[in-house]
Design a protein around this motif. Structure first.
Motif, mmCIF file in Angstrom:
data_model
loop_
_atom_site.group_PDB
_atom_site.id
_atom_site.type_symbol
_atom_site.label_atom_id
_atom_site.label_comp_id
_atom_site.label_asym_id
_atom_site.label_seq_id
_atom_site.Cartn_x
_atom_site.Cartn_y
_atom_site.Cartn_z
ATOM 1 N N PHE A 140 0.827 -1.213 0.000
ATOM 2 C CA PHE A 140 0.000 0.000 0.000
ATOM 3 C C PHE A 140 0.858 1.258 0.000
ATOM 4 O O PHE A 140 0.631 2.175 -0.812
ATOM 5 N N VAL A 141 1.841 1.328 0.902
ATOM 6 C CA VAL A 141 2.613 2.570 1.015
ATOM 7 C C VAL A 141 3.502 2.799 -0.201
ATOM 8 O O VAL A 141 3.769 3.944 -0.575
ATOM 9 N N ARG A 142 3.961 1.724 -0.837
ATOM 10 C CA ARG A 142 4.741 1.907 -2.063
ATOM 11 C C ARG A 142 3.863 2.410 -3.203
ATOM 12 O O ARG A 142 4.252 3.310 -3.949
ATOM 13 N N ARG A 143 2.681 1.833 -3.307
ATOM 14 C CA ARG A 143 1.806 2.216 -4.418
ATOM 15 C C ARG A 143 1.265 3.626 -4.255
ATOM 16 O O ARG A 143 1.170 4.377 -5.229
ATOM 17 N N TRP A 144 0.904 3.995 -3.018
ATOM 18 C CA TRP A 144 0.231 5.275 -2.814
ATOM 19 C C TRP A 144 1.152 6.321 -2.189
ATOM 20 O O TRP A 144 0.702 7.409 -1.850
ATOM 21 N N ASP A 145 2.431 5.984 -2.043
ATOM 22 C CA ASP A 145 3.451 6.957 -1.651
ATOM 23 C C ASP A 145 3.110 7.667 -0.343
ATOM 24 O O ASP A 145 3.066 8.902 -0.264
ATOM 25 N N CYS A 146 2.865 6.882 0.696
ATOM 26 C CA CYS A 146 2.671 7.456 2.025
ATOM 27 C C CYS A 146 3.525 6.660 3.001
ATOM 28 O O CYS A 146 3.835 5.489 2.769
ATOM 29 N N PRO A 147 3.959 7.261 4.096
ATOM 30 C CA PRO A 147 4.827 6.553 5.035
ATOM 31 C C PRO A 147 4.050 5.598 5.933
ATOM 32 O O PRO A 147 2.855 5.785 6.186
ATOM 33 N N VAL A 148 4.733 4.563 6.416
ATOM 34 C CA VAL A 148 4.164 3.656 7.403
ATOM 35 C C VAL A 148 4.794 3.970 8.747
ATOM 36 O O VAL A 148 6.008 4.118 8.868
ATOM 37 N N TYR A 149 3.960 4.125 9.761
ATOM 38 C CA TYR A 149 4.385 4.416 11.125
ATOM 39 C C TYR A 149 4.310 3.128 11.931
ATOM 40 O O TYR A 149 3.265 2.461 11.946
ATOM 41 N N ALA A 150 5.407 2.792 12.613
ATOM 42 C CA ALA A 150 5.459 1.547 13.384
ATOM 43 C C ALA A 150 6.579 1.642 14.403
ATOM 44 O O ALA A 150 7.510 2.446 14.253
ATOM 45 N N THR A 151 6.507 0.813 15.430
ATOM 46 C CA THR A 151 7.594 0.742 16.389
ATOM 47 C C THR A 151 8.799 0.062 15.748
ATOM 48 O O THR A 151 8.682 -0.602 14.711
ATOM 49 N N ALA A 152 9.944 0.212 16.388
ATOM 50 C CA ALA A 152 11.160 -0.411 15.864
ATOM 51 C C ALA A 152 11.017 -1.927 15.819
ATOM 52 O O ALA A 152 11.469 -2.581 14.871
ATOM 53 N N GLY A 153 10.375 -2.500 16.846
ATOM 54 C CA GLY A 153 10.189 -3.946 16.866
ATOM 55 C C GLY A 153 9.307 -4.439 15.741
ATOM 56 O O GLY A 153 9.592 -5.450 15.098
ATOM 57 N N THR A 154 8.224 -3.722 15.485
ATOM 58 C CA THR A 154 7.335 -4.089 14.385
ATOM 59 C C THR A 154 8.040 -3.937 13.051
ATOM 60 O O THR A 154 7.947 -4.812 12.170
ATOM 61 N N ALA A 155 8.752 -2.831 12.881
ATOM 62 C CA ALA A 155 9.462 -2.590 11.623
ATOM 63 C C ALA A 155 10.486 -3.678 11.345
ATOM 64 O O ALA A 155 10.611 -4.160 10.215
ATOM 65 N N ALA A 156 11.227 -4.073 12.372
ATOM 66 C CA ALA A 156 12.224 -5.127 12.178
ATOM 67 C C ALA A 156 11.561 -6.457 11.843
ATOM 68 O O ALA A 156 12.066 -7.225 11.012
ATOM 69 N N ALA A 157 10.430 -6.738 12.467
ATOM 70 C CA ALA A 157 9.766 -8.024 12.259
ATOM 71 C C ALA A 157 9.240 -8.186 10.844
ATOM 72 O O ALA A 157 9.175 -9.303 10.326
ATOM 73 N N ILE A 158 8.870 -7.095 10.185
ATOM 74 C CA ILE A 158 8.346 -7.213 8.826
ATOM 75 C C ILE A 158 9.327 -6.674 7.784
ATOM 76 O O ILE A 158 8.980 -6.548 6.609
ATOM 77 N N GLY A 159 10.549 -6.373 8.215
ATOM 78 C CA GLY A 159 11.599 -6.021 7.272
ATOM 79 C C GLY A 159 11.572 -4.607 6.755
ATOM 80 O O GLY A 159 12.074 -4.334 5.654
ATOM 81 N N LEU A 160 11.023 -3.661 7.537
ATOM 82 C CA LEU A 160 11.004 -2.270 7.091
ATOM 83 C C LEU A 160 12.345 -1.586 7.285
ATOM 84 O O LEU A 160 12.708 -0.693 6.511
ATOM 85 N N GLU A 161 13.088 -1.981 8.314
ATOM 86 C CA GLU A 161 14.389 -1.378 8.567
ATOM 87 C C GLU A 161 15.314 -1.666 7.390
ATOM 88 O O GLU A 161 15.524 -2.811 6.996
ATOM 89 N N GLY A 162 15.863 -0.611 6.804
ATOM 90 C CA GLY A 162 16.794 -0.778 5.701
ATOM 91 C C GLY A 162 16.140 -0.984 4.354
ATOM 92 O O GLY A 162 16.837 -1.120 3.347
ATOM 93 N N ASP A 163 14.800 -0.997 4.311
ATOM 94 C CA ASP A 163 14.098 -1.152 3.046
ATOM 95 C C ASP A 163 13.980 0.222 2.389
ATOM 96 O O ASP A 163 13.183 1.067 2.818
ATOM 97 N N LEU A 164 14.749 0.471 1.353
ATOM 98 C CA LEU A 164 14.796 1.789 0.725
ATOM 99 C C LEU A 164 13.521 2.121 -0.034
ATOM 100 O O LEU A 164 13.285 3.282 -0.375
ATOM 101 N N PHE A 165 12.687 1.112 -0.280
ATOM 102 C CA PHE A 165 11.499 1.334 -1.098
ATOM 103 C C PHE A 165 10.233 1.511 -0.270
ATOM 104 O O PHE A 165 9.165 1.763 -0.828
ATOM 105 N N THR A 166 10.339 1.373 1.042
ATOM 106 C CA THR A 166 9.176 1.529 1.909
ATOM 107 C C THR A 166 9.451 2.646 2.901
ATOM 108 O O THR A 166 10.264 2.474 3.815
#
Length: 219
Positions: A30-56
């Motif tokens: 969703f956030v890649r297609r509609w160009d909006c940021p995703v807000y999440a805790t560090a733990g959540t981000a790490a669990a779904i691979g957001l940390e270091g993902d340049l495209f999200t």
């Protein structure tokens, strides 16, 4: 969103409570297609691979610290759940409205009740009826997980928390995350009716009931 006339391109931020698939699986797309940021805790981000993902685009949320998205203020509250770093959210607008969204937590301690206070709208998990869960078809390990301190709130747990938190600012209650197997809208509706009568506040309530994977609101 389409049924309510909400255009996807109008969304300016996407908030995640935790990494479990029923809450997060569509977020990166969703956030890649509609160009909006995703807000999440560090733990959540790490669990779904957001940390270091340049495209999200990812914005870190720190529990108990205030943040803003445009004119909307928010605060996250750390919740007890079998997830990496789950949270509930409170959102506040400039006109004094405060909505708390709380789902997937295993117990309602006093700190959580305090977080619910002063809300104008409460959207709180009422996951299961305790008798239906106990006598239902789930395996005992799954029953223990759901009813344990890191599982889900029962109807009575949620109603008790809302009763202790209810105040004169409260304008609406929405029950969410009902189990298809261990709960019914009728049981929840009766519980909420008793809650409203007991609290003394004339507050309308509704149920977000999951049907075929979608949430539809009932009056």
């Amino acid at each position: 969103m389409e049924s309510r006339g909400i255009a996807a391109e109008s969304i300016t931020a996407l908030f995640l409570t935790h990494e479990h698939n029923d809450h997060s699986s569509g977020a990166p797309v969703f956030v890649r297609r509609w160009d909006c940021p995703v807000y999440a805790t560090a733990g959540t981000a790490a669990a779904i691979g957001l940390e270091g993902d340049l495209f999200t685009p990812y914005v870190r949320v720190d529990p108990a610290r205030d943040g803003r998205v445009g004119d909307l203020g928010f605060r996250a509250f750390a919740t007890p759940h079998d997830a990496a770093e789950s949270v509930a959210y409170a959102f506040e607008s400039g006109d004094g409205a405060r909505m708390v969204i709380a789902s997937d937590l295993g117990r309602a301690e006093e700190a959580f009740v305090d977080f619910l206070r002063h809300a104008t709208t409460l959207m709180v998990e009422m996951n299961h009826d305790e008798d239906m869960l106990r006598d239902g078809p789930y395996t005992w390990p799954l029953k223990r997980r759901i009813s344990g301190g890191f599982g889900h709130l029962s109807n009575s747990q949620s109603a008790g928390a809302m009763y202790r938190a209810a105040g004169p600012r409260l304008r609406r209650i929405v029950a969410t995350h009902l189990s298809r197997t261990n709960n019914t809208p009728e049981i929840v509706r009766a519980m909420l009716q008793r809650l409203v009568e007991r609290s003394g506040w004339n507050v309308p309530f509704s149920i977000a009931d999951q049907i075929q994977g979608l949430e539809v609101f009932e009056a």
